[in-house]
Design a protein around this motif. Structure first.
Motif, mmCIF file in Angstrom:
data_model
loop_
_atom_site.group_PDB
_atom_site.id
_atom_site.type_symbol
_atom_site.label_atom_id
_atom_site.label_comp_id
_atom_site.label_asym_id
_atom_site.label_seq_id
_atom_site.Cartn_x
_atom_site.Cartn_y
_atom_site.Cartn_z
ATOM 1 N N GLY A 79 0.815 -1.213 0.000
ATOM 2 C CA GLY A 79 0.000 0.000 0.000
ATOM 3 C C GLY A 79 0.847 1.260 0.000
ATOM 4 O O GLY A 79 0.514 2.251 -0.674
ATOM 5 N N ILE A 80 1.950 1.240 0.757
ATOM 6 C CA ILE A 80 2.860 2.393 0.780
ATOM 7 C C ILE A 80 3.455 2.630 -0.605
ATOM 8 O O ILE A 80 3.515 3.763 -1.092
ATOM 9 N N ILE A 81 3.916 1.558 -1.238
ATOM 10 C CA ILE A 81 4.510 1.682 -2.580
ATOM 11 C C ILE A 81 3.492 2.267 -3.557
ATOM 12 O O ILE A 81 3.809 3.179 -4.338
ATOM 13 N N ALA A 82 2.253 1.765 -3.505
ATOM 14 C CA ALA A 82 1.225 2.271 -4.414
ATOM 15 C C ALA A 82 0.959 3.755 -4.169
ATOM 16 O O ALA A 82 0.824 4.548 -5.123
ATOM 17 N N GLY A 83 0.891 4.161 -2.899
ATOM 18 C CA GLY A 83 0.647 5.567 -2.585
ATOM 19 C C GLY A 83 1.774 6.478 -3.030
ATOM 20 O O GLY A 83 1.535 7.573 -3.564
ATOM 21 N N LEU A 84 3.025 6.046 -2.838
ATOM 22 C CA LEU A 84 4.168 6.865 -3.250
ATOM 23 C C LEU A 84 4.247 6.987 -4.775
ATOM 24 O O LEU A 84 4.579 8.058 -5.301
ATOM 25 N N VAL A 85 3.951 5.900 -5.478
ATOM 26 C CA VAL A 85 3.946 5.968 -6.942
ATOM 27 C C VAL A 85 2.860 6.925 -7.422
ATOM 28 O O VAL A 85 3.081 7.737 -8.346
ATOM 29 N N LEU A 86 1.695 6.872 -6.791
ATOM 30 C CA LEU A 86 0.614 7.787 -7.162
ATOM 31 C C LEU A 86 1.012 9.239 -6.900
ATOM 32 O O LEU A 86 0.722 10.125 -7.725
ATOM 33 N N MET A 87 1.693 9.503 -5.796
ATOM 34 C CA MET A 87 2.152 10.865 -5.509
ATOM 35 C C MET A 87 3.168 11.328 -6.541
ATOM 36 O O MET A 87 3.157 12.498 -6.957
ATOM 37 N N LEU A 101 -5.041 12.520 -0.921
ATOM 38 C CA LEU A 101 -5.582 11.169 -0.778
ATOM 39 C C LEU A 101 -4.473 10.121 -0.801
ATOM 40 O O LEU A 101 -4.504 9.142 -0.040
ATOM 41 N N ALA A 102 -3.491 10.321 -1.674
ATOM 42 C CA ALA A 102 -2.369 9.386 -1.725
ATOM 43 C C ALA A 102 -1.557 9.431 -0.436
ATOM 44 O O ALA A 102 -1.082 8.397 0.055
ATOM 45 N N ALA A 103 -1.399 10.638 0.135
ATOM 46 C CA ALA A 103 -0.671 10.766 1.405
ATOM 47 C C ALA A 103 -1.411 10.046 2.528
ATOM 48 O O ALA A 103 -0.790 9.410 3.389
ATOM 49 N N VAL A 104 -2.733 10.145 2.543
ATOM 50 C CA VAL A 104 -3.527 9.425 3.548
ATOM 51 C C VAL A 104 -3.353 7.915 3.384
ATOM 52 O O VAL A 104 -3.225 7.173 4.366
ATOM 53 N N LEU A 105 -3.353 7.440 2.132
ATOM 54 C CA LEU A 105 -3.135 6.019 1.870
ATOM 55 C C LEU A 105 -1.776 5.577 2.400
ATOM 56 O O LEU A 105 -1.656 4.531 3.061
ATOM 57 N N CYS A 167 11.800 7.140 -6.400
ATOM 58 C CA CYS A 167 12.957 6.452 -5.816
ATOM 59 C C CYS A 167 12.631 5.930 -4.415
ATOM 60 O O CYS A 167 13.036 4.820 -4.036
ATOM 61 N N MET A 168 11.895 6.716 -3.633
ATOM 62 C CA MET A 168 11.509 6.271 -2.295
ATOM 63 C C MET A 168 10.607 5.044 -2.370
ATOM 64 O O MET A 168 10.717 4.116 -1.549
ATOM 65 N N ALA A 169 9.718 5.006 -3.357
ATOM 66 C CA ALA A 169 8.871 3.829 -3.550
ATOM 67 C C ALA A 169 9.725 2.597 -3.858
ATOM 68 O O ALA A 169 9.456 1.489 -3.365
ATOM 69 N N GLY A 170 10.769 2.784 -4.681
ATOM 70 C CA GLY A 170 11.655 1.675 -4.990
ATOM 71 C C GLY A 170 12.416 1.173 -3.774
ATOM 72 O O GLY A 170 12.622 -0.040 -3.610
ATOM 73 N N LEU A 171 12.813 2.095 -2.883
ATOM 74 C CA LEU A 171 13.558 1.692 -1.692
ATOM 75 C C LEU A 171 12.708 0.889 -0.720
ATOM 76 O O LEU A 171 13.253 0.180 0.138
ATOM 77 N N MET A 172 11.381 0.993 -0.828
ATOM 78 C CA MET A 172 10.527 0.149 0.003
ATOM 79 C C MET A 172 10.720 -1.324 -0.308
ATOM 80 O O MET A 172 10.330 -2.193 0.479
ATOM 81 N N GLY A 173 11.340 -1.622 -1.458
ATOM 82 C CA GLY A 173 11.648 -3.005 -1.790
ATOM 83 C C GLY A 173 12.557 -3.666 -0.774
ATOM 84 O O GLY A 173 12.540 -4.899 -0.618
ATOM 85 N N LEU A 174 13.375 -2.871 -0.048
ATOM 86 C CA LEU A 174 14.213 -3.437 1.010
ATOM 87 C C LEU A 174 13.355 -4.040 2.114
ATOM 88 O O LEU A 174 13.673 -5.099 2.670
ATOM 89 N N GLY A 175 12.256 -3.367 2.429
ATOM 90 C CA GLY A 175 11.355 -3.898 3.439
ATOM 91 C C GLY A 175 10.642 -5.150 2.968
ATOM 92 O O GLY A 175 10.441 -6.099 3.747
ATOM 93 N N VAL A 176 10.254 -5.175 1.701
ATOM 94 C CA VAL A 176 9.610 -6.365 1.137
ATOM 95 C C VAL A 176 10.563 -7.549 1.210
ATOM 96 O O VAL A 176 10.172 -8.671 1.582
#
Length: 442
Positions: A79-87, A101-105, A167-176
């Motif tokens: 969900g975080i990745i989707a929201g950051l990509v939308l932003m 709305l994306a920030a709330v997500l 780039c921040m959305a991509g870095l969430m891959g470390l958590g995945v």
């Protein structure tokens, strides 16, 4: 390493819907009043306690093969990745509602991830290893704040804000990757859990509650939601209300001014690279130093004296921001060393105050309800500040930066007074005795 990466995954989204987002909005020409209202996105972190029992009790159907904890963590990360990509695909100048709305997500999924990560960390090891796991988690979290703060600003300075958030959305891959690497912690069976909760409820209420005859939703509500609150009030009596008031007010001063920090620096004429280097990188090391210093002070003097020192310093550093606002009021950017001095003092005080406060909150939680009670405390400590900070842009537009920082300093006075009251109470009252832990019963 798993816990450190999960800490990184937990810390990365926070600034992206808080101070980093405020810098992006200011850069895009959004009015300061509107930027201030975006602080209310952070209220999501303050109300996570309302859905924490759901995360604690139910496994997600699709991701259940990963286990209950890992399934919820992965769902939050996606969900975080989707929201950051939308932003990253939106323009604040023309699509401010989409950004909101994306920030709330992102905030909702991030706070849900926090609940599950805390539970996994606590359940993954014995008490003797919790200190190591906590240290790894905090290091990962702080590193993520540096990346989401300084890193995003650097990318925005030399690239674009869209690229920064992508780039921040991509870095969430470390958590995945950490979730896929982690092991699901072992937990007691549902039958044993229900039996333990019957023992606990009867113990707190002082009479049999006939739980077996009650509907399932009542048993769940009593065990997951009501018991942690009852136990806290039973242990602390009427003084519990004062403790909760202190928790709500302690971080009021620094949270209130946090949303407008980056717009303030930009208004003074500092570049995004200056802000990244001084406010983020230099500030990161000052925060770590303050945390380490507080750790020594807690060992030598206990929790309350460092807590008082932190409360005084957090309120006092707002006066330094007011002074910086006066120096920049004539349209001339103050020297960079002036910004470094203010940032250094602010992050040093924040490191001391935060570390002492976390130690104090940890001492309040009963081991039978660590996750639920700590979620309650952490939600309560940010909710008032997040709400009041929503009006920060309006105050600045109406009065000015100097008046705003003076007001933020004044908001720290009640916390100082309440620390003194708690210190007096601790000297005159015997330490509270925790209720017997029914989970240890056969």
């Amino acid at each position: 390493m798993v816990i450190a990466l999960l800490g990184f995954s937990a810390g990365l989204p926070f600034l992206l819907v808080f101070s980093t987002l405020s810098a992006w909005l200011f850069d895009a020409g959004v009015e300061r009043t509107a930027i201030g209202f975006f602080a209310w996105v952070g209220i999501t972190y303050s109300v996570k306690v309302f859905w924490a029992p759901v995360v604690d009790r139910f496994a997600l159907p699709v991701l259940s093969h990963l286990g209950q904890r890992r399934g919820w963590i992965l769902a939050g990360q996606l969900g975080i990745i989707a929201g950051l990509v939308l932003m990253s695909m939106s323009n604040p100048a023309s699509s401010l509602l989409v950004i909101a709305l994306a920030a709330v997500l992102v905030a909702f999924c991030s706070s849900t991830q926090d609940v599950a990560v805390d539970a996994l960390r606590i359940e993954s090891a014995e008490d003797e290893l919790q200190g190591m796991l906590s240290a790894a988690y905090i290091f990962g979290y702080r590193a993520a704040l540096l990346v989401a703060g300084a890193g995003a600003l650097y990318i925005a300075e030399f690239g674009s804000w869209a690229l920064a958030y992508l780039c921040m959305a991509g870095l969430m891959g470390l958590g995945v990757a950490a979730v896929l690497w982690a092991d699901e912690p072992q937990r007691v069976s549902a039958e044993q859990r229900d039996q333990n909760e019957i023992i606990l409820i009867d113990q707190i209420m002082g009479r049999p509650m006939q739980m077996a005859q009650r509907p399932g939703w009542q048993r769940w509500l009593l065990g997951a939601v009501v018991c942690p609150v009852l136990e806290f009030f039973q242990r602390n009596g009427k003084f519990a209300l004062l403790i909760l008031s202190f928790i709500a007010l302690f971080r009021l001063s620094d949270i209130t001014m946090g949303m407008m920090a980056n717009p303030f620096y930009l208004d003074l004429g500092y570049s995004k690279a200056d802000i990244a280097s001084v406010a983020k990188v230099f500030g990161f090391f000052m925060t770590i130093f303050g945390s380490a210093l507080c750790g020594v002070l807690v060992v030598r003097h206990g929790i309350m004296q460092p807590l008082l020192l932190g409360a005084i310093m957090v309120a006092g550093t707002n006066l330094l921001f007011a002074l910086l606002a006066v120096l920049g009021s004539n349209g001339v950017t103050p020297p960079i060393y002036g910004l470094a001095l203010v940032i250094g003092a602010d992050n040093l005080s924040g490191g001391i105050a935060s570390t002492a406060f976390v130690a104090y909150l940890s001492s309040l939680a009963n081991r039978s309800y660590t996750a639920t009670q700590y979620a309650l405390f952490s939600s309560l400590m940010t909710l008032p500040g997040k709400f009041i900070s929503g009006f920060s842009g309006w105050v600045i537009d109406s009065s000015g930066y100097m008046e705003f920082f003076l007001l933020a300093a004044a908001l720290g006075i009640p916390a100082i007074v309440l620390v003194l009251v708690l210190m007096r109470h601790a000297r005159h009252e015997p330490p509270a005795v925790e209720a017997k832990n029914p989970l240890s019963a056969p």
